[in-house]
Scaffold this active site. Structure first.
Site, PDB file in Angstrom:
ATOM      1  N   GLY A 109      -0.880   6.465 -12.712  1.00 48.36           N
ATOM      2  CA  GLY A 109       0.003   5.660 -12.659  1.00 48.36           C
ATOM      3  C   GLY A 109       0.129   4.655 -13.684  1.00 48.36           C
ATOM      4  N   ARG A 143      13.266   1.839 -11.716  1.00 51.62           N
ATOM      5  CA  ARG A 143      13.404   1.205 -10.473  1.00 51.62           C
ATOM      6  C   ARG A 143      13.890  -0.238 -10.966  1.00 51.62           C
ATOM      7  NH1 ARG A 143       6.809   0.809  -8.785  1.00 51.62           N
ATOM      8  NH2 ARG A 143       6.477   3.103  -8.347  1.00 51.62           N
ATOM      9  N   ARG A 150      -4.532  13.726  -6.622  1.00 56.16           N
ATOM     10  CA  ARG A 150      -3.697  14.799  -5.976  1.00 56.16           C
ATOM     11  C   ARG A 150      -3.281  15.618  -7.196  1.00 56.16           C
ATOM     12  NH1 ARG A 150      -0.366  12.455  -0.857  1.00 56.16           N
ATOM     13  NH2 ARG A 150      -2.334  11.835   0.598  1.00 56.16           N
ATOM     14  N   ARG A 151      -3.089  15.143  -8.523  1.00 57.32           N
ATOM     15  CA  ARG A 151      -2.606  15.772  -9.691  1.00 57.32           C
ATOM     16  C   ARG A 151      -3.272  15.258 -10.755  1.00 57.32           C
ATOM     17  NH1 ARG A 151       1.434  12.915 -12.127  1.00 57.32           N
ATOM     18  NH2 ARG A 151       2.425  11.027 -10.758  1.00 57.32           N
ATOM     19  N   LEU A 172       4.378  -5.808 -12.694  1.00 56.32           N
ATOM     20  CA  LEU A 172       3.806  -5.030 -13.699  1.00 56.32           C
ATOM     21  C   LEU A 172       4.922  -4.479 -14.742  1.00 56.32           C
ATOM     22  CD1 LEU A 172       1.342  -2.899 -11.496  1.00 56.32           C
ATOM     23  CD2 LEU A 172       0.702  -4.514 -13.203  1.00 56.32           C
ATOM     24  N   LYS A 214      -1.932  -5.137   1.904  1.00 60.27           N
ATOM     25  CA  LYS A 214      -3.033  -5.518   0.545  1.00 60.27           C
ATOM     26  C   LYS A 214      -4.037  -6.584   1.031  1.00 60.27           C
ATOM     27  CE  LYS A 214      -0.755  -3.374  -2.843  1.00 60.27           C
ATOM     28  NZ  LYS A 214      -1.476  -2.153  -3.633  1.00 60.27           N
ATOM     29  N   LEU A 225      -4.899   3.104  -6.910  1.00 57.83           N
ATOM     30  CA  LEU A 225      -4.033   3.571  -6.017  1.00 57.83           C
ATOM     31  C   LEU A 225      -2.961   2.678  -5.543  1.00 57.83           C
ATOM     32  CD1 LEU A 225      -6.434   5.494  -3.781  1.00 57.83           C
ATOM     33  CD2 LEU A 225      -4.948   6.800  -5.692  1.00 57.83           C
ATOM     34  N   GLY A 226      -1.717   3.331  -5.539  1.00 55.68           N
ATOM     35  CA  GLY A 226      -0.698   2.395  -4.886  1.00 55.68           C
ATOM     36  C   GLY A 226       0.806   2.987  -4.872  1.00 55.68           C
ATOM     37  N   TYR A 228       4.009  -5.898   2.928  1.00 59.29           N
ATOM     38  CA  TYR A 228       3.490  -5.349   1.839  1.00 59.29           C
ATOM     39  C   TYR A 228       2.154  -6.234   1.572  1.00 59.29           C
ATOM     40  CZ  TYR A 228       2.841  -4.397  -3.110  1.00 59.29           C
ATOM     41  OH  TYR A 228       2.476  -3.782  -4.541  1.00 59.29           O
TER      42      TYR A 228
END
Length: 222
Positions: A11, A158, A35-36, A150, A127, A71-72, A123
């Site tokens: 990420g 995005r 996962r990857r 960020l 958190k 993670l997010g 959201y």
């Protein structure tokens, strides 16, 4: 020498943090769990591919000293509130429990500005609930980082973030004092703050960093 474990290493914050941890002399082993695998090769790097909902089935050695959780996701990318919660709450806690069982003493977590378990905003509420659940695990150090928007190169476009970043850039001269925490922040600064918070530090209890504090800790002179 110590071992660091990082989740979410592909990420925005995680990819920068992974490189910093590999360069850090404080760690002689860095486990990237996800996962990857990240597109990176390094003699200190150990790659463990796993589903966070089934960490109890992982046979690899996950024993470590420090855990960095990056993670997010977003509700849009996850597809539903339930899927979002499965990542930002369920996967984070699964990682924390697995790390605790493996002997980890310090846990550093990327949360978000506005995190609050009582918030009306879904959201922010998730958190906040995740932060509260992590406190119960009684790590010797629990570092919670609450960055604002960020900035950095993302794999996907995005539009909302681009617009928000432009607005915050124009408003930045006005964001002073308590409002300074709302300034957008670069991902590598968040990563640097997380690594600096861990190096050579004994147990410090629960540490919560607002975005302006992250900027100070992770800046060039931090």
């Amino acid at each position: 020498m110590s071992t660091a474990l990082i989740a979410g290493a592909t990420g925005l914050v995680g990819s920068s943090l992974l490189r910093q941890l590999l360069d850090a002399p404080e760690y002689d082993r860095v486990i990237a769990l996800g996962r990857r695998p990240p597109d990176l090769v390094h003699p200190k790097l150990v790659l463990v591919v796993a589903d966070f909902t089934e960490l109890e089935k992982v046979t690899a050695d996950l024993s470590c000293d420090d855990v960095f959780c990056c993670l997010g996701t977003t509700i849009k990318r996850a597809g539903s509130r339930e899927n979002f919660r499965a990542v930002d709450h369920g996967a984070v806690l699964a990682l924390a429990w697995a790390a605790r069982r493996s002997g980890a003493q310090r846990f550093f977590f990327v949360s978000s500005l506005g995190a609050d378990a009582t918030s009306r905003i879904f959201y922010n509420r998730v958190k906040g609930e995740t932060e509260d659940a992590l406190r119960v695990l009684d790590f010797s150090t629990l570092g919670i980082f609450r960055p604002s928007l960020l900035l950095g190169p993302r794999r996907e476009f995005r539009l909302g973030e681009r617009v928000s970043a432009a607005i915050l850039w124009l408003a930045e001269p006005l964001l002073l004092g308590r409002l300074r925490q709302y300034r957008a922040i670069r991902a590598e600064i968040v990563a640097r703050a997380m690594s600096r918070c861990s190096f050579g530090r004994p147990g410090q209890g629960v540490l919560v960093y607002a975005s302006d504090e992250i900027q100070d800790l992770g800046g060039p002179g931090g």
